[in-house]
Design a protein around this motif. Structure first.
Motif, PDB file in Angstrom:
ATOM      1  N   GLU A 157       0.761  -1.056   0.000  1.00  0.00           N
ATOM      2  CA  GLU A 157      -0.060   0.062  -0.026  1.00  0.00           C
ATOM      3  C   GLU A 157       0.956   1.247  -0.110  1.00  0.00           C
ATOM      4  OE1 GLU A 157      -3.143   0.121   2.702  1.00  0.00           O
ATOM      5  OE2 GLU A 157      -4.084  -1.728   2.112  1.00  0.00           O
ATOM      6  N   ALA A 160       1.776   1.774  -3.591  1.00  0.00           N
ATOM      7  CA  ALA A 160       0.674   1.888  -4.313  1.00  0.00           C
ATOM      8  C   ALA A 160       0.180   3.432  -4.414  1.00  0.00           C
ATOM      9  CB  ALA A 160      -0.556   0.837  -4.073  1.00  0.00           C
ATOM     10  N   ALA A 169      -5.664   1.830  -3.629  1.00  0.00           N
ATOM     11  CA  ALA A 169      -4.681   1.149  -3.322  1.00  0.00           C
ATOM     12  C   ALA A 169      -4.767   0.113  -2.457  1.00  0.00           C
ATOM     13  CB  ALA A 169      -3.760   1.880  -2.863  1.00  0.00           C
ATOM     14  N   TYR A 212       3.548  -4.201  -7.505  1.00  0.00           N
ATOM     15  CA  TYR A 212       2.492  -3.234  -7.885  1.00  0.00           C
ATOM     16  C   TYR A 212       2.522  -2.978  -9.195  1.00  0.00           C
ATOM     17  CZ  TYR A 212       0.449   1.085  -9.046  1.00  0.00           C
ATOM     18  OH  TYR A 212      -0.338   2.165  -9.429  1.00  0.00           O
ATOM     19  N   SER A 216      -0.923  -3.767 -11.186  1.00  0.00           N
ATOM     20  CA  SER A 216      -1.647  -2.818 -11.774  1.00  0.00           C
ATOM     21  C   SER A 216      -1.704  -2.797 -13.273  1.00  0.00           C
ATOM     22  CB  SER A 216      -0.877  -1.204 -11.661  1.00  0.00           C
ATOM     23  OG  SER A 216       0.362  -1.234 -12.122  1.00  0.00           O
TER      24      SER A 216
END
Length: 233
Positions: A157, A160, A169, A212, A216
């Motif tokens: 997090e 993110a 996130a 991430y 993503s």
């Protein structure tokens, strides 16, 4: 994931990461030395026992502090490294993802807050693991499961939110909880090795940047394919 871990570990030995590592190690060692000196000074001042008893207790206390520091080093290092986590994440993105927009840097107070948050989270998990040493077998399970989940969650997090609002996130992490927690187990494995656990905050940051980016991009592909799927009869 293994490739991401290897890339993150290799980057630890580049000049930008080495500079942060030296600062973290210096801060941690200095803090532990000051703590030992204070404890011995207070004990010598307030306790008036025969010299041989006092010496024995001081040695045992010093040994206990050294053993305890194995569990305290990760949170103390996280506290210091939290200030530099944003710089390290930017370095990973600059080297491995030059065509992607760089994440937004956290304000100084927010970076300090991240460091404090990591400190208390990691401290709590390691203290619990220290107490669970009295329960054979269970302590290792608790250490890895607890650290794996918490370290994976917090570091993911943190990385993110440099690109997404906090709620998005969190949603991305929850949608991939198993994958992120598995990455956290790898971080917890490094955190369980004395001396090497000093590398944990740096490795975890670099590692979670790769995680991430992978998640993503997968999320964008899913969103991009949704309209086509909706038009399919």
């Amino acid at each position: 994931m293994l490739s991401a871990a290897i890339q993150a570990f290799r980057q630890l030995f580049t000049p930008p990461f080495r500079a942060v590592l030296l600062k973290c190690v210096g801060f941690t060692i200095g803090l532990l030395v000051i703590l030992i000196i204070l404890i011995e000074g207070l004990f010598s001042h307030f306790v008036d026992w025969p010299s041989w008893i006092e010496t024995t207790v001081e040695w045992l206390g010093g040994l206990a502090l050294v053993v305890g520091s194995i569990f305290l080093i990760p949170p103390v290092t996280s506290l210091m490294a939290g200030i530099y986590l944003d710089d390290m994440a930017s370095e990973v993105e600059r080297i491995y993802y030059p065509s992607d927009p760089l994440g937004q840097e956290l304000p100084t107070l927010a970076a300090v807050g991240v460091g404090l948050k990591f400190f208390f989270v990691v401290l709590a998990v390691n203290l619990i693991a220290l107490f669970l040493l009295l329960v054979p077998g269970l302590n290792l399970i608790a250490f890895f499961v607890g650290n794996g989940y918490l370290l994976g969650r917090e570091y993911f997090e943190m990385v993110a939110v440099r690109h997404l609002p906090a709620d998005e996130a969190r949603s991305l992490r929850k949608a991939n909880m198993g994958y992120v927690s598995l990455g956290g187990l790898i971080i917890a494995g490094l955190a369980s090795v004395p001396v090497l656990n000093l590398l944990t905050p740096l490795f975890a940051t670099a590692f979670m940047v790769h995680i991430y980016k992978s998640l993503s991009r997968r999320a964008r592909l899913v969103r991009g394919s949704a309209p086509m799927a909706a038009r399919t009869p």
